[in-house]
Design a protein around this motif. Structure first.
Motif, PDB file in Angstrom:
ATOM      1  N   VAL A 155     -10.255   4.778   3.087  1.00 23.55           N
ATOM      2  CA  VAL A 155     -10.509   3.800   1.904  1.00 23.55           C
ATOM      3  C   VAL A 155     -11.805   3.541   1.495  1.00 23.55           C
ATOM      4  CG1 VAL A 155      -9.919   1.373   1.478  1.00 23.55           C
ATOM      5  CG2 VAL A 155      -8.188   2.614   2.508  1.00 23.55           C
ATOM      6  N   GLU A 156     -12.087   3.480   0.434  1.00 20.61           N
ATOM      7  CA  GLU A 156     -13.318   2.756  -0.293  1.00 20.61           C
ATOM      8  C   GLU A 156     -12.966   1.755  -1.409  1.00 20.61           C
ATOM      9  OE1 GLU A 156     -16.128   5.578  -2.290  1.00 20.61           O
ATOM     10  OE2 GLU A 156     -14.678   6.208  -3.509  1.00 20.61           O
ATOM     11  N   VAL A 165       0.851  -1.229   0.042  1.00 16.30           N
ATOM     12  CA  VAL A 165      -0.075  -0.168  -0.079  1.00 16.30           C
ATOM     13  C   VAL A 165       1.036   1.217   0.128  1.00 16.30           C
ATOM     14  CG1 VAL A 165      -1.892   1.456   1.363  1.00 16.30           C
ATOM     15  CG2 VAL A 165      -1.904  -1.237   1.172  1.00 16.30           C
ATOM     16  N   GLY A 187     -12.174  -3.977   1.823  1.00 18.11           N
ATOM     17  CA  GLY A 187     -12.036  -2.424   2.321  1.00 18.11           C
ATOM     18  C   GLY A 187     -11.354  -2.383   3.882  1.00 18.11           C
ATOM     19  N   LEU A 201      -7.630  -3.246   3.793  1.00 15.55           N
ATOM     20  CA  LEU A 201      -6.683  -2.255   3.167  1.00 15.55           C
ATOM     21  C   LEU A 201      -6.726  -0.933   4.000  1.00 15.55           C
ATOM     22  CD1 LEU A 201      -8.510  -2.142  -0.485  1.00 15.55           C
ATOM     23  CD2 LEU A 201      -5.683  -2.812   0.153  1.00 15.55           C
ATOM     24  N   ALA A 202      -7.797  -0.828   4.912  1.00 12.14           N
ATOM     25  CA  ALA A 202      -7.551   0.394   5.617  1.00 12.14           C
ATOM     26  C   ALA A 202      -6.687   0.084   6.641  1.00 12.14           C
ATOM     27  CB  ALA A 202      -9.266   0.587   6.232  1.00 12.14           C
ATOM     28  N   ALA A 211      -3.511   0.834   5.464  1.00 10.44           N
ATOM     29  CA  ALA A 211      -2.994   2.189   5.317  1.00 10.44           C
ATOM     30  C   ALA A 211      -2.908   3.157   6.464  1.00 10.44           C
ATOM     31  CB  ALA A 211      -3.758   2.808   4.375  1.00 10.44           C
ATOM     32  N   LEU A 249     -10.688  10.387   0.167  1.00 10.11           N
ATOM     33  CA  LEU A 249     -10.577   8.837   0.349  1.00 10.11           C
ATOM     34  C   LEU A 249      -9.526   8.370  -1.001  1.00 10.11           C
ATOM     35  CD1 LEU A 249     -14.186   7.477   0.953  1.00 10.11           C
ATOM     36  CD2 LEU A 249     -12.491   8.017   2.616  1.00 10.11           C
ATOM     37  N   GLY A 250      -8.803   7.292  -0.758  1.00 10.13           N
ATOM     38  CA  GLY A 250      -8.048   6.448  -1.775  1.00 10.13           C
ATOM     39  C   GLY A 250      -9.279   5.441  -2.399  1.00 10.13           C
ATOM     40  N   TYR A 299     -12.193   3.134   6.849  1.00 16.68           N
ATOM     41  CA  TYR A 299     -12.891   2.530   5.899  1.00 16.68           C
ATOM     42  C   TYR A 299     -14.160   2.874   5.647  1.00 16.68           C
ATOM     43  CZ  TYR A 299     -15.516  -1.189   3.141  1.00 16.68           C
ATOM     44  OH  TYR A 299     -16.310  -1.546   2.090  1.00 16.68           O
ATOM     45  N   LEU A 325      -5.692   0.464  -7.726  1.00 17.03           N
ATOM     46  CA  LEU A 325      -5.799   1.662  -6.926  1.00 17.03           C
ATOM     47  C   LEU A 325      -6.179   2.896  -8.102  1.00 17.03           C
ATOM     48  CD1 LEU A 325      -5.601   3.758  -4.283  1.00 17.03           C
ATOM     49  CD2 LEU A 325      -3.110   3.634  -4.722  1.00 17.03           C
ATOM     50  N   TRP A 382     -10.100   2.177  -4.237  1.00 15.21           N
ATOM     51  CA  TRP A 382      -9.564   0.798  -4.885  1.00 15.21           C
ATOM     52  C   TRP A 382     -10.827   0.330  -5.624  1.00 15.21           C
ATOM     53  CZ3 TRP A 382      -4.820  -0.923  -3.394  1.00 15.21           C
ATOM     54  CH2 TRP A 382      -4.106  -0.035  -2.349  1.00 15.21           C
TER      55      TRP A 382
END
Length: 361
Positions: free
Chosen positions: A106-107, A87, A128, A131-132, A135, A152-153, A139, A168, A155
């Motif tokens: 994150v979304e 990430v 999600g 990933l959150a 990072a 938000l990042g 989420y 991403l 994905w």
């Protein structure tokens, strides 16, 4: 920094067009064409990837694992994708490609091919949170339908029957959302599809480019962005369409929007070097004016205004419509099938040869 692995997502059927644009812009080497995807490698990250116009969006490829199949019991395994994704390195690479490195959360947006015993939200909520955690942010689930907070990042996760692929997004918002598009009307053309039509028209410097049914002006704007040294004229009989078009092309000095009926255009015989159009075939928008009483008049007028060496690129809903085009002396020289929002259409490239004069100057 190693070579960037990228994925451009697009309208189904536009994969070869997107690949050609990537190569024309020198953005990388094509490695695979998939369902609505073009995979490519860049020797080094290039901010130019966010300027792709025929793609709906562009992503950094994070990782992929074998598709989990149709059973709901496999959904939990998708969290492994987050464990395989670097990430921190992806966020750094995102910056070099024209995006931002800082994210507030994150979304995840998921899609899959084929019947499954789970839904997209099950997939998103499996990946999600993992990933959150990687990072170090929160989420945002899309399951409730609420608007995501800014920063938000984003994905993307796709299941295509063979691979589960995690990506991403590079830009803050999808590439298909154009800054110029401030007004819309029913039947407005999807901008990347309009960009593909403009590219297929092979517009030259100084060409007069005509859209006889310009609607909200999307085709005119995309063509002007591609070739600002040409001249562009849009016509529409609907005042609401003309108002929207003028708002959308306000920043393009080479574009003019006029009131006219597509069945009787105020143009001389052979006066258009290029014609680009999404005519009102009666789907989302019905024909008006002379076309309402005689739809085939569209082809006759196109044939009249097209220059002897001219090219027309038209979106049609049914390939059978080419019978009428051929009857009016137009010659199809290329057909590209596309599928957007579940509806199938065809981009057709035509030439006209010698125009039939009718005395207009």
């Amino acid at each position: 920094m190693t070579a960037a692995r990228l994925v451009a997502r697009c309208v189904r059927g536009l994969e070869p067009v997107v690949a050609a644009e990537i190569l024309d812009l020198g953005l990388g080497v094509i490695t695979r064409l998939g369902h609505r995807e073009v995979h490519f490698h860049a020797v080094r990250p290039d901010p130019g990837v966010v300027r792709l116009r025929t793609a709906d969006d562009v992503f950094l490829l994070a990782t992929r694992l074998p598709d989990i199949g149709a059973a709901r019991t496999g959904v939990g395994r998708l969290a492994e994708l987050a464990g395989h994704a670097d990430v921190a390195a992806l966020l750094e690479e995102r910056t070099l490609c024209g995006g931002r490195s800082e994210v507030t959360g994150v979304e995840v947006s998921a899609s899959f091919l084929g019947r499954r015993n789970f839904n997209r939200y099950d997939v998103e909520d499996a990946v999600g949170p993992a990933l959150a955690r990687r990072a170090g942010v929160g989420y945002h689930s899309r399951r409730g339908g609420g608007a995501p907070p800014p920063g938000l990042g984003a994905w993307r996760l796709t299941l295509d029957g063979r691979w589960a692929t995690l990506m991403l997004r590079i830009a803050d918002r999808p590439l298909h959302r154009r800054a110029y598009k401030v007004r819309t009307i029913p039947g407005t053309l999807h901008p990347p599809l309009a960009a593909a039509i403009a590219r297929m028209a092979d517009i030259r410097p100084g060409d007069r480019v005509v859209d006889p049914c310009c609607g909200a002006g999307t085709l005119l704007a995309e063509a002007a962005l591609l070739r600002p040294d040409a001249r562009f004229d849009g016509y529409d009989v609907d005042p609401e369409a003309r108002t929207a078009a003028r708002a959308n092309v306000a920043g393009f000095p080479a574009v003019a929007v006029h009131r006219a009926d597509a069945g009787d255009l105020p143009l001389p015989d052979g006066g258009a070097h290029r014609v680009v159009c999404n005519p009102p075939w009666g789907g989302q928008v019905g024909a008006r004016g002379l076309l309402a009483g005689s739809p085939s008049r569209w082809w006759a007028e196109l044939r009249r205004i097209l220059a002897p060496d001219g090219v027309a690129v038209v979106l049609i809903p049914d390939i059978g419509g080419l019978v009428t085009a051929i009857r009016h002396g137009l010659e199809p020289v290329g057909v590209q099938r596309v599928r957007l929002s579940g509806a199938e259409s065809y981009i057709v490239r035509l030439t006209g040869g010698r125009v039939r004069r009718r005395g207009r100057t």
